[in-house]
Design an enzyme around this catalytic site. Structure first.
Site: not given
Length: 209
Positions: A118, A145
Site C-alpha cells: 500500500h 516456519a
C-alpha cells in the site's frame, strides 16, 4: 494523451489500483470457491486435491504437495511452483502479483508470502489503493516456519531462511539467513557437509545409494 485503463489492467501493469473494483472482486470470488473446496477436502482425497490445485495455481510442477489449510486471496492463480515443492500447513500468500517458486523447495508451517503493498501516502491509503510486486524463490530453498516474505523479494538457490524471519531485502544464493529483518548469517559450505545438527556428523556412507 491520457490512456484509459481498467483497474485490472492497472493491477497487471504494476500500477496503483483499486483492489475493490467489481471486475477484480468477481474474478477472485469464483476462484475462492475452489480454495474452499480444497481446504475442506478429506486427507484420503489426494486425487481430488491434486485436481483442484491444478485448477487453482498458475502452475503446479510434478511431485508437488500443499498441506491444507492454504490461504490465498486469488486461490493461487499467481503462484507458480516448480517440481517437488513441499508446502506445510497454513501457507498464506497474498498473490495479487506473481510468486515464482523453484524446484525442490520446502516451505514450513505458518509462512506468509505477500506481493501486495500500500502507498505510504495517507490520501491514497484512505482510498484503499494498492500496488503489487512479484516474489521469486530459487531452487532447493528451505523457508522455515513462521517466516514472512514481503513484496518484491528474491531469494537465491539453496538458501535457508530461518524460522520466524522477516525477509525485507533480497537474499543471495547458498546462505543461511535469519532474523527480523532477515540478514545473512553465514554461507553454506563444508561444515554443512560434515554436520547435520550442531556437532552431529552426517553418515554419508549409509545415505548414498
Amino acid at each position: 494523451m491520457v490512456i484509459s485503463m481498467t483497474q485490472k489492467e492497472r493491477m497487471e501493469a504494476g500500477l496503483v489500483y483499486d483492489p475493490l473494483d467489481t471486475e477484480i472482486m468477481a474474478d477472485q470470488a469464483q476462484r475462492l470457491e475452489l480454495m474452499y473446496e480444497f481446504n475442506t477436502s478429506r486427507p484420503s482425497e489426494f486425487e481430488k486435491r491434486t485436481k483442484l490445485l491444478n485448477e487453482m495455481l498458475g502452475k503446479m510442477g510434478d511431485g508437488c504437495y500443499i498441506e491444507p489449510p492454504f490461504r490465498a486471496n486469488w486461490a493461487g492463480k499467481h503462484l507458480y511452483l516448480g517440481n517437488n515443492v513441499y508446502v506445510n500447513f497454513n501457507l498464506t500468500i497474498v498473490d495479487d502479483a506473481d510468486i515464482f517458486v523453484g524446484d525442490r523447495v520446502m516451505i514450513g508451517p505458518n509462512v506468509t508470502i505477500a506481493t501486495a503493498n500500500h502507498p505510504i501516502s495517507p490520501e491514497l491509503r484512505a482510498r484503499s489503493l494498492q500496488y503489487n510486486r512479484s516474489v521469486c524463490i530459487g531452487n532447493n530453498v528451505w523457508i522455515g516456519a513462521g517466516a514472512i516474505i514481503v513484496p518484491g523479494i528474491t531469494i537465491g538457490d539453496n538458501t535457508v531462511i530461518g524460522a520466524g524471519s522477516v525477509v525485507t531485502k533480497d537474499i543471495p544464493a547458498n546462505v543461511v539467513a535469519v532474523g527480523n529483518p532477515c540478514k545473512v548469517l553465514r554461507e553454506i559450505g563444508e561444515n554443512e557437509r560434515t554436520y547435520f545438527y550442531k556437532k552431529e556428523r552426517i553418515d554419508w556412507e549409509n545415505l548414498e545409494s
